[in-house]
Design a protein around this motif. Structure first.
Motif, short mmCIF file in Angstrom:
data_model
loop_
_atom_site.label_atom_id
_atom_site.label_comp_id
_atom_site.label_asym_id
_atom_site.label_seq_id
_atom_site.Cartn_x
_atom_site.Cartn_y
_atom_site.Cartn_z
N VAL A 413 0.83 -1.21 0.00
CA VAL A 413 0.00 0.00 0.00
C VAL A 413 0.87 1.26 0.00
O VAL A 413 0.58 2.23 -0.71
N THR A 414 1.94 1.24 0.78
CA THR A 414 2.83 2.41 0.83
C THR A 414 3.45 2.67 -0.53
O THR A 414 3.52 3.81 -1.00
N GLY A 415 3.91 1.60 -1.20
CA GLY A 415 4.46 1.76 -2.54
C GLY A 415 3.45 2.30 -3.53
O GLY A 415 3.77 3.19 -4.34
N ARG A 416 2.22 1.79 -3.47
CA ARG A 416 1.18 2.27 -4.38
C ARG A 416 0.89 3.76 -4.15
O ARG A 416 0.62 4.52 -5.09
N SER A 417 0.95 4.19 -2.89
CA SER A 417 0.67 5.60 -2.60
C SER A 417 1.74 6.53 -3.15
O SER A 417 1.50 7.72 -3.34
N LEU A 418 2.94 5.97 -3.41
CA LEU A 418 4.04 6.76 -3.97
C LEU A 418 4.06 6.73 -5.50
O LEU A 418 4.95 7.30 -6.13
N ASN A 419 3.08 6.02 -6.08
CA ASN A 419 2.95 5.95 -7.54
C ASN A 419 4.20 5.37 -8.21
O ASN A 419 4.61 5.83 -9.28
N LEU A 420 4.77 4.35 -7.59
CA LEU A 420 5.96 3.72 -8.14
C LEU A 420 5.56 2.62 -9.13
O LEU A 420 4.50 2.00 -8.99
N PRO A 421 6.39 2.36 -10.13
CA PRO A 421 6.04 1.35 -11.15
C PRO A 421 6.22 -0.07 -10.63
O PRO A 421 6.89 -0.32 -9.62
N ASN A 422 5.60 -1.02 -11.35
CA ASN A 422 5.80 -2.46 -11.12
C ASN A 422 5.48 -2.89 -9.69
O ASN A 422 6.11 -3.81 -9.16
N ASN A 423 4.49 -2.23 -9.08
CA ASN A 423 4.09 -2.59 -7.72
C ASN A 423 5.25 -2.54 -6.73
O ASN A 423 5.29 -3.30 -5.75
N GLU A 424 6.21 -1.64 -6.97
CA GLU A 424 7.33 -1.54 -6.03
C GLU A 424 6.81 -1.26 -4.63
O GLU A 424 6.06 -0.31 -4.40
N ALA A 425 7.19 -2.11 -3.70
CA ALA A 425 6.76 -1.97 -2.31
C ALA A 425 7.78 -1.13 -1.55
O ALA A 425 8.98 -1.18 -1.83
N VAL A 426 7.30 -0.37 -0.58
CA VAL A 426 8.15 0.49 0.24
C VAL A 426 7.70 0.35 1.68
O VAL A 426 6.49 0.34 1.97
N LEU A 427 8.64 0.24 2.58
CA LEU A 427 8.29 0.12 4.00
C LEU A 427 7.59 1.38 4.49
O LEU A 427 7.96 2.49 4.08
N PRO A 428 6.59 1.25 5.36
CA PRO A 428 6.10 2.44 6.05
C PRO A 428 7.29 3.16 6.69
O PRO A 428 8.25 2.54 7.13
#
Length: 578
Positions: A413-428
């Motif tokens: 969800v955090t990655g999606r909120s950053l509008n990153l490509p390829n479903n890149e995930a990012v830690l809260p």
């Protein structure tokens, strides 16, 4: 709340986004009432619930759409209500006592490990200047002394371009790196953090997420696919965890039922809710220590035990040992094990943060401790925290904050909120699940101590990292709309956040944004810090972020009576409960 107030799948499958924005304090009040209504045995007395008042900034102050601050603030409020009930049991009833929780304070609390000052300088500044290392004893055993070791804990692409994976070095990165074909001593990759992350990504991007998962399972290593919320909720693990309430407290049934245990009379010199309660803590890193740090602020006498052969994170000594005494015991040694057992016999609360099955090896499993309590005729509260929950086939699997964030869907969800490509995930961007898991354990402990005093018996409290993550993703809680997330980002001008960033990198990113916009709150003399003129950290003044809960009754308001200490500050054989 009805589906009409939420928009599905804005941040991916299984997400639920608010149609309209509600100010943070008002929304937190709603979430507080929600959790309270769902918690077995928590008061529904409006006279008690209405004692709580939320204050703070109207708009979010951390990145992303997840209402981590509101969930944490709601749990702090629940701790305050339970503490108020305990004060009443102890003869200090005050029907006009107000419980105040500032949501902005709760946000800073999520970044507690950075929100401290030594000798007038904040921890982040000291770290950037390279001065902090000389002030803190080193317990890290070189866990991040090369770029590859440091970046072994991050989120990486896999052979499936739509799926990311959470690697975790578990404070011993070389086996993790070797499992994916990376030489931990590769000189070219160890030239910088960026080079290390790129090198690791080259290897993980050739391995399927399923292969990465199986490799970790076979080798007993930490790791998790970055699931969507929907995938986690539909999994066997997710369903097992969902069967438990968020605040998970259960009475235990020993062969000998123990009678109610009254709290000791309140000492006029210390009128905090848990003054005189004895807590024995056997934990590491953040979540477990946070449980007892909060209990210490409520007045508990806490003895923290560190295994001397296991690494821990140096900077945590500054904030997560507040109000405690600290010793080291190696339970592989009979004399040390016997000393710990002698402390167990005196304790009201036993807190452990290791894998559930590991404690049985040392005679410290739940049944072992409850048997000790039954033999002495006084019940005990057994508190456990872990990653995946108290049961289900992942209950014994090792895990950390980053693993929980990946498994639950928070990183997706955090990655999606950053509008990153390829479903890149990012830690809260903060150690949310760690800190809130600790808070969850403390709330459960307060409830169990209240019940022990009125009903007798022993109690099991369980808090899990994934549980707090998944609760914040529930439809009833909701996520912030995209325009609110953007407004927050524009206000704070957060630096770039990517999957390969370590949680400590992200913490500094958030702290820098806070300093730019909310810096007055973070000044040592702002009134938000508790200061001790001398500490064991270079003999310098130590200032810690105050506990979040405040009572109108100042004498009962949570605070620490002593500053944090380094690990193993006391000789174990000389320490006993007061």
């Amino acid at each position: 709340m009805s589906d009409a107030t939420r928009i599905p799948d804005v941040y991916g499958p299984g997400t639920h986004t608010d149609k309209t924005f509600v100010p943070v304090t008002q929304d937190t009040e709603r979430i507080f009432r929600l959790i309270a209504s769902e918690t077995p045995g928590f008061t529904q007395d409006e006279a008690l619930l209405s004692k709580v008042k939320f204050t703070g900034e109207d708009f979010p102050v951390i990145p992303g759409p997840i209402k981590a601050v509101s969930v944490a603030a709601a749990l702090h409020a629940m701790a305050g209500v339970l503490a108020d009930e305990i004060l009443t049991l102890r003869g200090a009833e005050d029907k006009s006592r107000q419980i105040t929780v500032n949501t902005t304070h709760a946000a800073f609390w999520l970044g507690t490990i950075a929100a401290a000052h030594i000798g007038g300088e904040d921890v982040v500044s000291l770290t950037k200047q390279g001065k902090l290392k000389s002030l803190i004893p080193n317990w890290e055993q070189g866990w991040t002394d090369t770029p590859l070791k440091y970046r072994a804990t991050a989120l990486y692409p896999t052979a499936n371009p739509e799926v990311w994976y959470s690697l975790h070095g578990s404070m011993d990165a070389p086996p993790v790196l070797r499992s994916i074909g990376v030489d931990p001593d590769d000189a070219a990759a160890n030239t910088s953090n960026e080079a290390a992350a790129a090198h690791i990504a080259q290897h993980t991007s050739r391995i399927s997420p399923e292969q990465l998962e199986m490799t970790n399972l076979l080798n007993g290593l930490c790791g998790s696919i970055c699931f969507t919320p929907e995938q986690w909720n539909n999994s066997a693990m997710g369903k097992s965890l969902a069967a438990h309430p968020l605040i998970n407290v259960k009475p235990l049934s020993p062969s000998v039922q123990t009678p109610p245990v009254s709290f000791p009379p309140l000492d006029p010199s210390d009128r905090r809710p848990l003054a005189g309660v004895r807590v024995l803590e056997l934990t590491r890193v953040i979540a477990g220590p946070q449980i007892s740090t909060l209990l210490a602020s409520m007045g508990a006498d806490v003895i923290r035990v560190n295994p001397p052969h296991l690494p821990d994170i140096n900077v945590l000594q500054l904030t997560l040992n507040a109000g405690k005494r600290t010793i080291a015991l190696d339970l592989r040694k009979p004399a040390d094990a016997a000393l710990l057992q002698s402390l167990v016999k005196e304790a009201d609360v036993f807190v452990q943060g290791f894998r559930l099955g590991k404690m049985a090896k040392y005679g410290l499993a739940q049944d072992d401790i409850v048997a000790v309590a039954a033999a002495r005729g006084r019940g005990i509260v057994y508190v456990s925290e872990n990653c995946y929950g108290p049961d289900g086939y992942y209950a014994e699997r090792p895990g950390w904050q980053q693993i929980a964030d990946a498994a639950s869907g928070s990183a997706y969800v955090t990655g999606r909120s950053l509008n990153l490509p390829n479903n890149e995930a990012v830690l809260p961007s903060l150690p949310v699940s760690d800190m809130t898991c600790g808070l969850l354990g403390a709330v459960g402990t307060l409830k169990a101590l209240r019940d022990r005093a009125t009903k007798g018996g022993s109690y099991a409290v369980h808090s899990s990292l994934v549980a707090v993550d998944t609760y914040a993703l529930r439809p009833e809680v909701g996520l912030y709309p995209k325009e609110i997330v953007k407004e927050c980002a524009d206000r704070f001008q957060w630096a770039e956040m990517r999957g390969a960033h370590h949680v400590l990198d992200l913490l500094v990113t958030v702290y820098d944004g806070w300093k730019r916009v909310l810096g007055a709150y973070l000044e040592e003399n702002s009134g938000w810090f508790q200061s001790f003129d001398k500490s064991d950290f270079g003999g310098r003044r130590l200032s810690l972020l105050k506990p979040v809960v405040a009572f109108s009754d100042k004498a009962s308001t949570p605070e620490w009576k002593t500053p944090s200490l380094p690990y193993a500050s006391h000789k174990a054989e000389e320490v006993r409960f007061r």
